[in-house]
Design an enzyme around this catalytic site. Structure first.
Site: not given
Ligand code: MRU
Length: 353
Positions: A96, A244
């Site tokens: 990712r 992220d």
């Molecule tokens: O696509 P995802 O479910 O991996 O996205 C997750 C998020 O956007 C969270 O808010 C982020 O990773 C922070 S998790 C502590």
């Protein structure tokens, strides 16, 4: 197994008998199941398909992916071991693109591997496994510290909106945004959560709602387009989200829809807090526009699982994240403390002490 009460200490990933196990977050809350992993490629697949998701949890999974590969290759020659490990790093890095913690964890594992240059594969593998365990333990410690810093920002009785899932499921445990909420509740405050459903993958409806119900923290689910209405009625006191990746200037990349929530929060003078372990900060990008935004498959938008509701043939966009400019962020909540009105200097200062 049905996803009945498992307590608030959700073990998102766990090491069991030389294998990694991860909760399959694609099937929660209908089912609570672990999937077993034994190689870097299989872990990369688990990250890509979102068995595990959430930036810190992705980082932890990647660390274990490196360790698993080292264990798998430990009986090979040093040359074959090193070649295999390069492939492992590559496949994990390609899983990712947005979560900074993925690249942070891979770099940390690489440094550990390189520090063992005089050892043989078996010893290196053992050290890498120890390092992965440490990444996981550290993540929980950091979330607890960060949670404590966040407690003072939430008044007793606060109704807190959150977007996506930045909970125990998105980390090794406790959570970041939901960690602040858990810590506030542990401190005796009455907190209630408003969970955005979080289209299109429904992390809010499926995961945040499940986690809060498990923890017996009052939670109300809304669809994403209801947040503005609730804010305009004075029904939300604060927003707390995860991230992220945070750029050097404090711009925040988080789940698609976060920007919309931040704009609404500013319009209604509601504080907008971002929980941010330092492993999520990317000093290598000057602002949010340089952060890669993952585009996911169209079928996440045209329907859900096997059911497709959109008109066949329609073209689709599915960016998984968006950028919230630093000026809309009231504060970053980190393990080093709260950074109000984040800026280049204030973000840099986090790394200088
Ligand atoms: O696509 P995802 O479910 O991996 O996205 C997750 C998020 O956007 C969270 O808010 C982020 O990773 C922070 S998790 C502590």
């Amino acid at each position: 197994m049905e996803a009945e009460v498992v307590g608030s200490d959700v073990e998102t990933l766990r090491w069991k008998d030389d294998h990694l196990e991860m909760i399959d977050q694609r099937v929660l809350p209908a089912r609570f199941e672990y999937i077993s992993y034994d190689s870097a490629a299989s872990v990369a697949d688990g990250i890509r398909s979102m068995v595990v998701r959430g930036a810190p949890a992705i980082g932890c999974a990647a660390a274990y992916g490196v360790a698993l590969e080292a264990l798998r290759l430990r009986d090979m020659s040093l040359k074959a071991f090193r070649d295999g490990m390069e492939e492992a790093f590559e496949v994990l890095a390609g899983s990712r693109p947005t979560a900074m913690n993925l690249f942070w964890a891979l770099e940390r594992m690489r440094v550990r591997m390189d520090a063992e240059s005089v050892s043989g594969p078996a010893e290196i593998a053992e050290k890498l496994l120890q390092e992965a365990h440490e990444v996981v333990a550290e993540d929980i410690r950091i979330n607890r510290t960060l949670g404590t810093f966040g407690v003072d920002l939430l008044p007793d009785g606060a109704r807190v909106l959150t977007h996506c899932n930045a909970g125990a499921l998105a980390t090794a445990g406790h959570g970041t945004a939901l960690g602040v909420i858990r810590s506030a509740v542990e401190s005796g405050k009455k907190i209630s959560v408003i969970a955005d459903e979080t289209r299109p993958f429904l992390q809010g409806a499926r995961l945040t709602a499940w986690e809060m119900v498990q923890a017996r923290i009052p939670v109300t689910l809304i669809s994403d387009n209801m947040a503005g209405h609730l804010m305009s009625r004075g029904e939300i006191d604060a927003v707390v989200v995860g991230t992220d990746r945070v750029a050097a200037n404090g711009d925040v990349v988080n789940k698609i829809g976060t920007y919309m929530v931040a704009v609404l929060a500013r319009r209604h003078e509601i504080p907008f807090y971002v929980t941010c372990p330092l492993s999520t900060v990317d000093l290598g990008v000057s602002d949010g526009s340089a952060i890669p935004i993952e585009e996911r498959a169209a079928d996440e938008v045209t329907g859900y699982r096997d059911y497709q509701w959109a008109a066949p043939g329609v073209s689709v966009r599915n960016p998984a994240f968006d950028v919230t400019p630093a000026e809309l962020v009231t504060a970053l909540i980190t393990e080093k403390g709260v950074v109000e009105q984040p800026s280049k200097d204030r973000v840099a200062a986090l790394f200088s002490s």
